[in-house]
Design a protein around this motif. Structure first.
Motif, mmCIF file in Angstrom:
data_model
loop_
_atom_site.group_PDB
_atom_site.id
_atom_site.type_symbol
_atom_site.label_atom_id
_atom_site.label_comp_id
_atom_site.label_asym_id
_atom_site.label_seq_id
_atom_site.Cartn_x
_atom_site.Cartn_y
_atom_site.Cartn_z
ATOM 1 N N LEU A 129 20.865 43.540 47.266
ATOM 2 C CA LEU A 129 22.193 42.932 47.152
ATOM 3 C C LEU A 129 23.244 43.738 47.928
ATOM 4 O O LEU A 129 23.109 44.957 48.072
ATOM 5 C CB LEU A 129 22.629 42.865 45.680
ATOM 6 N N GLY A 130 24.281 43.052 48.367
ATOM 7 C CA GLY A 130 25.449 43.739 48.936
ATOM 8 C C GLY A 130 25.485 43.834 50.454
ATOM 9 O O GLY A 130 26.526 44.132 51.032
ATOM 10 N N ASP A 131 24.348 43.569 51.102
ATOM 11 C CA ASP A 131 24.299 43.743 52.569
ATOM 12 C C ASP A 131 25.271 42.801 53.288
ATOM 13 O O ASP A 131 25.961 43.205 54.222
ATOM 14 C CB ASP A 131 22.881 43.467 53.091
ATOM 15 N N ALA A 132 25.311 41.546 52.835
ATOM 16 C CA ALA A 132 26.185 40.572 53.515
ATOM 17 C C ALA A 132 27.648 40.973 53.356
ATOM 18 O O ALA A 132 28.453 40.816 54.285
ATOM 19 C CB ALA A 132 25.946 39.172 52.960
ATOM 20 N N ALA A 173 25.944 39.598 28.732
ATOM 21 C CA ALA A 173 24.860 40.324 29.402
ATOM 22 C C ALA A 173 25.225 41.791 29.525
ATOM 23 O O ALA A 173 26.405 42.144 29.568
ATOM 24 C CB ALA A 173 24.610 39.731 30.784
ATOM 25 N N GLU A 174 24.196 42.605 29.544
ATOM 26 C CA GLU A 174 24.373 44.031 29.837
ATOM 27 C C GLU A 174 23.547 44.340 31.063
ATOM 28 O O GLU A 174 22.344 44.061 31.084
ATOM 29 C CB GLU A 174 23.806 44.860 28.677
ATOM 30 N N ILE A 175 24.184 44.860 32.093
ATOM 31 C CA ILE A 175 23.397 45.227 33.277
ATOM 32 C C ILE A 175 23.616 46.704 33.616
ATOM 33 O O ILE A 175 24.645 47.290 33.260
ATOM 34 C CB ILE A 175 23.725 44.340 34.507
ATOM 35 N N ASP A 176 22.633 47.286 34.265
ATOM 36 C CA ASP A 176 22.685 48.692 34.667
ATOM 37 C C ASP A 176 23.025 48.777 36.147
ATOM 38 O O ASP A 176 22.226 48.350 36.987
ATOM 39 C CB ASP A 176 21.304 49.335 34.466
ATOM 40 N N LEU A 177 24.178 49.351 36.455
ATOM 41 C CA LEU A 177 24.574 49.417 37.873
ATOM 42 C C LEU A 177 23.567 50.213 38.706
ATOM 43 O O LEU A 177 23.321 49.883 39.866
ATOM 44 C CB LEU A 177 25.969 50.035 38.007
ATOM 45 N N VAL A 178 22.978 51.241 38.123
ATOM 46 C CA VAL A 178 22.043 52.062 38.916
ATOM 47 C C VAL A 178 20.765 51.307 39.249
ATOM 48 O O VAL A 178 20.019 51.709 40.145
ATOM 49 C CB VAL A 178 21.678 53.399 38.217
ATOM 50 N N GLY A 189 28.183 51.045 47.810
ATOM 51 C CA GLY A 189 26.913 50.308 47.663
ATOM 52 C C GLY A 189 26.848 49.460 46.399
ATOM 53 O O GLY A 189 26.650 48.246 46.466
ATOM 54 N N SER A 190 27.030 50.094 45.219
ATOM 55 C CA SER A 190 26.830 49.304 44.001
ATOM 56 C C SER A 190 27.990 48.339 43.766
ATOM 57 O O SER A 190 27.808 47.276 43.168
ATOM 58 C CB SER A 190 26.559 50.183 42.776
ATOM 59 N N GLU A 191 29.165 48.690 44.269
ATOM 60 C CA GLU A 191 30.303 47.764 44.158
ATOM 61 C C GLU A 191 30.016 46.488 44.974
ATOM 62 O O GLU A 191 30.215 45.368 44.506
ATOM 63 C CB GLU A 191 31.537 48.475 44.710
#
Ligand code: ADP
Ligand code: MG
Length: 339
Positions: A173-176, A249-254, A268-270
């Protein structure tokens, strides 16, 4: 237009339904559904017995969705790929598409590149162009409608998520989103990582095979066009309505999967959380089916990453690298948000 409408259609949009595309398909049951293609008042389709049609349409407007002076080959590729991604998100198999094109002039260089992009993508995904409309308009607009098939009742809906489901995303995710920062730079000015992101922006990979494999395994699915937070938000919204029970939902950014281009990127994670245009699938799976997801990932050679869980309550929470759980905004790109 210098080139007449019918000449234009004949020259650029009549070969994209070639029998080679239909004939080479592995699924004759589906492709033989097209009885009549470009040239008459309507195209004719006979849906295969026991199958539903999945239909979606999207319009791209010059300088809103793509740069008006952008390379028409990639504009065409991206336009069709984004639509195919909607079929993927439903678990549908491509059957045919239509194209409504508005152009300020019949620029043959543009048309030729556009038609090649369309042809290459249509051939890759075995989806013939069966009709459309061509008009003159000051602003270029491209409307593509895709039609897919799937066994009746097998569609992957946004509304099927259940408390306790594992949440997965495909690919990275995030490349675009990263590519947006250098869309206007010349290719020679870009390094390898930047080029990789640019390729992901212009040539997203509709996850058709994944969507088909998830039939009967996933509870809910969506393709990530507006960003993970926004699109997972759509699953929560629709599933809450359907079950009449607030879902969060609970998601883990890492755990968000990043490509080599973004692994050491400060944002990156943003970008992975909020950036749009990735066209990966986000889907939810009952815990008992997690082993099947591992098998699907292996058979498709596609990373499928578990990033979190569907919970009770209506908030989307993200855990950061320090283990701190915080609510996040489910905002995506909204065309009419400022009206
Ligand atoms: P009508 O006037 O009956 O709507 P058109 O003149 O718009 O017919 O189109 C003639 C034929 O060409 C139709 O079969 C239509 O589907 C097809 N067509 C028109 N524009 C396109 C296009 N951009 N791509 C593919 N087919 C097209
Ligand atoms: Mg017409």
């Amino acid at each position: 237009m210098a080139l007449g409408e019918f000449e234009l259609i004949a020259r650029y949009f009549s070969g994209i339904n070639g029998s080679s595309i239909r004939g080479s398909s592995s699924n004759n049951k589906t492709t033989s559904a097209i009885d009549l293609s470009v040239g008459d008042d309507c195209a004719l389709l006979t849906p295969p017995p026991g199958q539903q049609l999945a239909i979606s349409v999207d319009t791209l407007v010059a300088d809103v969705h793509f740069p008006a002076n952008g390379d028409a080959y990639f504009v065409a590729q991206k336009a069709l790929r984004c639509n195919l991604s909607d079929l993927a998100a439903m678990g549908a198999e491509p059957l045919a598409f239509t194209l409504a094109l508005s152009l300020p002039e019949s620029d043959e260089a543009w048309l030729s590149a556009f038609s090649r992009g369309l042809y290459d993508c249509a051939s890759e995904f075995k989806i013939p162009l069966i009709g459309g409309d061509t008009t003159r308009n000051p602003v270029t607009t491209i409307t593509i409608q895709v039609i897919g098939t799937l066994p009746s009742g097998a569609a992957l809906l946004r509304s099927g998520a259940k408390i306790g489901d594992a949440i997965y995303v495909s690919g990275t995710l995030g490349d675009a989103r990263a590519a947006l920062d250098y869309l206007s730079l010349p290719l020679v000015a870009l390094n390898d990582k930047q080029r990789l992101c640019l390729k992901r922006y212009y040539l997203p990979s509709p996850r058709i095979a994944l969507g088909i494999a998830l039939r009967g395994i996933a509870h809910a699915a969506i393709d990530i066009s507006d960003g993970l937070a926004a699109d997972l938000g759509h699953i929560l919204e629709r599933s809450s309505l359907a079950s009449q029970h607030p879902l969060g939902a609970e998601i883990d950014l890492v755990k968000l999967p990043l490509s080599s281009a973004l692994q050491h990127h400060a944002q990156g994670s943003e970008f992975a959380l909020s950036g749009g245009d990735d066209y990966e699938l986000c889907f939810t799976v009952p815990q008992r089916n997690k082993n099947k997801i591992a098998q699907v990932a292996q058979s498709l050679s596609l990373p499928l990453t578990e990033i979190g869980t569907i919970t009770e309550g209506s908030t989307l929470m993200a855990r950061n690298a320090e283990g701190l759980l915080q609510p996040i905004e489910q905002s995506g790109y909204k065309h009419f948000s400022n009206i």
